[in-house]
Scaffold this motif. Structure first.
Motif, PDB file in Angstrom:
ATOM      1  N   LEU A   1       0.733  -1.266  -0.047  1.00 43.71           N
ATOM      2  CA  LEU A   1      -0.212  -0.161   0.039  1.00 43.71           C
ATOM      3  C   LEU A   1       0.989   1.334  -0.082  1.00 43.71           C
ATOM      4  O   LEU A   1       0.159   2.325  -0.233  1.00 43.71           O
ATOM      5  CB  LEU A   1      -0.961  -0.015   1.301  1.00 43.71           C
ATOM      6  N   ASP A   2       2.208   0.942   0.495  1.00 42.57           N
ATOM      7  CA  ASP A   2       2.885   2.236   0.467  1.00 42.57           C
ATOM      8  C   ASP A   2       4.563   1.860   0.534  1.00 42.57           C
ATOM      9  O   ASP A   2       4.931   0.897   1.203  1.00 42.57           O
ATOM     10  CB  ASP A   2       2.902   2.953   1.888  1.00 42.57           C
ATOM     11  N   GLY A   3       5.182   2.543  -0.155  1.00 46.64           N
ATOM     12  CA  GLY A   3       6.603   2.262  -0.430  1.00 46.64           C
ATOM     13  C   GLY A   3       7.413   3.530  -0.889  1.00 46.64           C
ATOM     14  O   GLY A   3       6.798   4.534  -1.259  1.00 46.64           O
ATOM     15  N   ASP A   4       8.674   3.391  -1.069  1.00 48.02           N
ATOM     16  CA  ASP A   4       9.564   4.299  -1.496  1.00 48.02           C
ATOM     17  C   ASP A   4       9.724   4.057  -3.054  1.00 48.02           C
ATOM     18  O   ASP A   4      10.697   3.397  -3.341  1.00 48.02           O
ATOM     19  CB  ASP A   4      11.132   4.118  -0.567  1.00 48.02           C
ATOM     20  N   ALA A   5       8.775   4.603  -3.683  1.00 47.51           N
ATOM     21  CA  ALA A   5       8.888   4.090  -5.182  1.00 47.51           C
ATOM     22  C   ALA A   5       8.893   2.532  -5.634  1.00 47.51           C
ATOM     23  O   ALA A   5       9.900   2.422  -6.314  1.00 47.51           O
ATOM     24  CB  ALA A   5       9.897   5.101  -5.954  1.00 47.51           C
ATOM     25  N   ALA A   6       8.498   1.909  -4.641  1.00 48.06           N
ATOM     26  CA  ALA A   6       8.520   0.574  -4.768  1.00 48.06           C
ATOM     27  C   ALA A   6       7.365  -0.230  -4.643  1.00 48.06           C
ATOM     28  O   ALA A   6       6.452   0.206  -3.875  1.00 48.06           O
ATOM     29  CB  ALA A   6       9.681  -0.380  -3.841  1.00 48.06           C
ATOM     30  N   VAL A   7       7.133  -1.327  -5.052  1.00 48.38           N
ATOM     31  CA  VAL A   7       5.639  -2.053  -4.920  1.00 48.38           C
ATOM     32  C   VAL A   7       6.118  -3.495  -5.029  1.00 48.38           C
ATOM     33  O   VAL A   7       6.995  -4.139  -5.508  1.00 48.38           O
ATOM     34  CB  VAL A   7       4.819  -1.844  -6.309  1.00 48.38           C
ATOM     35  N   MET A   8       5.180  -4.294  -4.292  1.00 48.08           N
ATOM     36  CA  MET A   8       5.262  -5.884  -4.183  1.00 48.08           C
ATOM     37  C   MET A   8       3.841  -6.378  -4.938  1.00 48.08           C
ATOM     38  O   MET A   8       2.912  -5.839  -4.502  1.00 48.08           O
ATOM     39  CB  MET A   8       5.448  -6.271  -3.004  1.00 48.08           C
ATOM     40  N   LEU A   9       4.035  -7.517  -5.819  1.00 45.84           N
ATOM     41  CA  LEU A   9       2.933  -7.822  -6.597  1.00 45.84           C
ATOM     42  C   LEU A   9       2.794  -9.393  -6.412  1.00 45.84           C
ATOM     43  O   LEU A   9       3.901 -10.091  -6.150  1.00 45.84           O
ATOM     44  CB  LEU A   9       2.992  -7.218  -7.888  1.00 45.84           C
ATOM     45  N   LEU A  10       1.726 -10.062  -6.727  1.00 43.97           N
ATOM     46  CA  LEU A  10       1.785 -11.405  -7.287  1.00 43.97           C
ATOM     47  C   LEU A  10       1.007 -11.555  -8.653  1.00 43.97           C
ATOM     48  O   LEU A  10       0.033 -10.634  -8.914  1.00 43.97           O
ATOM     49  CB  LEU A  10       0.644 -11.885  -6.119  1.00 43.97           C
TER      50      LEU A  10
END
Length: 202
Positions: free
Chosen positions: A140-149
Motif C-alpha cells: 500500500l505504501d513504499g519508497d517508489a517500490a511495489v510488491m505484486l503477485l
C-alpha cells in the motif's frame, strides 16, 4: 525451520518467523535515520496486526474472483496486513485492502513498464507491462517500490509468482516463486542493509 519454497508456511510457521522479524526490526531501529515506529508495534513487539478471519479472507477472494495462494492465505490468517516489509515497503495490505494493480492509484506502474525504455526487449520473455497489468498489488505504501503477485504464473502448489519492483533499481520486476519467497527476500535484504543482532544468521 522453514521450507525454502514455502510449502510448510502455515500459520504455525508464519508466526515465529514474523515475530523474529518484528523483534529484529524494532531493536535495529535508528530514530535518527528511520521513520518513527508505530507505538502499538513497539508495545506489542509485532509489526503486524490481528489475524484476518476466515470469513474476511473468503470475502477478499470473492471480491477478487480468485482463490488466494496458500502462503498469502496463511499469512493473512496470521496477520491482517504488515508494517515495514523491508526497508522500502512501508505497509502491506490486509485482506480487505488487496486489489488488482490496474484498479488502484498505483496503475501508473503498468504504463511505465509498457512501451517505454523499461519495456522488456527480449522476445522470448513476456512483456513486463502485461505481467503488471494482471497482477495483485500487495503493498500500500513504499519508497517508489511495489510488491505484486501474478495470478497467471502458478506452480503445482497453487502458489503465485511474486514480484518486487522499484523505479530506482535500474532493473525490471524481480521474480520470486511465491509470496513466502518474496517476503523472505525482503527479510534477508533488511538484514543485509541493517545487519541487526538476531538469531537468524541471515
Amino acid at each position: 525451520m522453514f521450507d525454502a519454497k514455502g510449502q510448510r508456511m502455515n500459520r504455525e510457521q508464519w508466526q515465529p518467523f514474523l515475530k523474529l522479524w518484528s523483534e529484529e526490526w524494532i531493536n535495529g531501529h535508528d530514530p535518527e535515520r528511520d521513520g518513527p515506529l508505530d507505538d502499538e508495534a513497539v508495545r506489542d513487539g509485532w509489526l503486524g496486526f490481528a489475524p484476518a478471519s476466515a470469513d474476511e479472507v473468503a470475502a477478499a477472494e470473492a471480491r477478487l474472483g480468485r482463490t488466494l495462494p496458500p502462503s498469502l492465505r496463511a499469512f493473512l490468517l496470521t496477520t491482517n496486513g504488515w508494517r515495514d516489509a523491508g526497508n522500502f515497503i512501508y505497509r502491506l495490505a490486509g485482506a480487505s485492502e488487496l486489489a488488482w494493480l490496474a484498479d488502484t492509484d498505483d496503475s501508473s506502474w503498468i504504463d511505465a513498464y509498457s512501451d517505454t525504455e523499461f519495456a522488456d526487449e527480449d522476445e522470448d520473455e513476456e512483456p513486463e507491462g502485461e505481467i503488471l497489468a494482471r497482477s495483485l498489488r500487495l503493498s500500500l505504501d513504499g519508497d517508489a517500490a511495489v510488491m505484486l503477485l501474478d495470478p497467471k504464473d502458478i506452480d503445482e502448489r497453487g502458489e503465485w509468482a511474486g514480484y518486487w519492483l522499484a523505479s530506482w533499481s535500474g532493473m525490471g520486476p524481480e521474480r520470486f516463486d511465491s509470496f513466502y519467497d518474496l517476503m523472505y527476500h525482503q527479510y534477508t535484504r533488511f538484514h543485509r542493509l541493517r545487519q541487526p543482532e538476531g538469531k537468524s544468521g541471515a
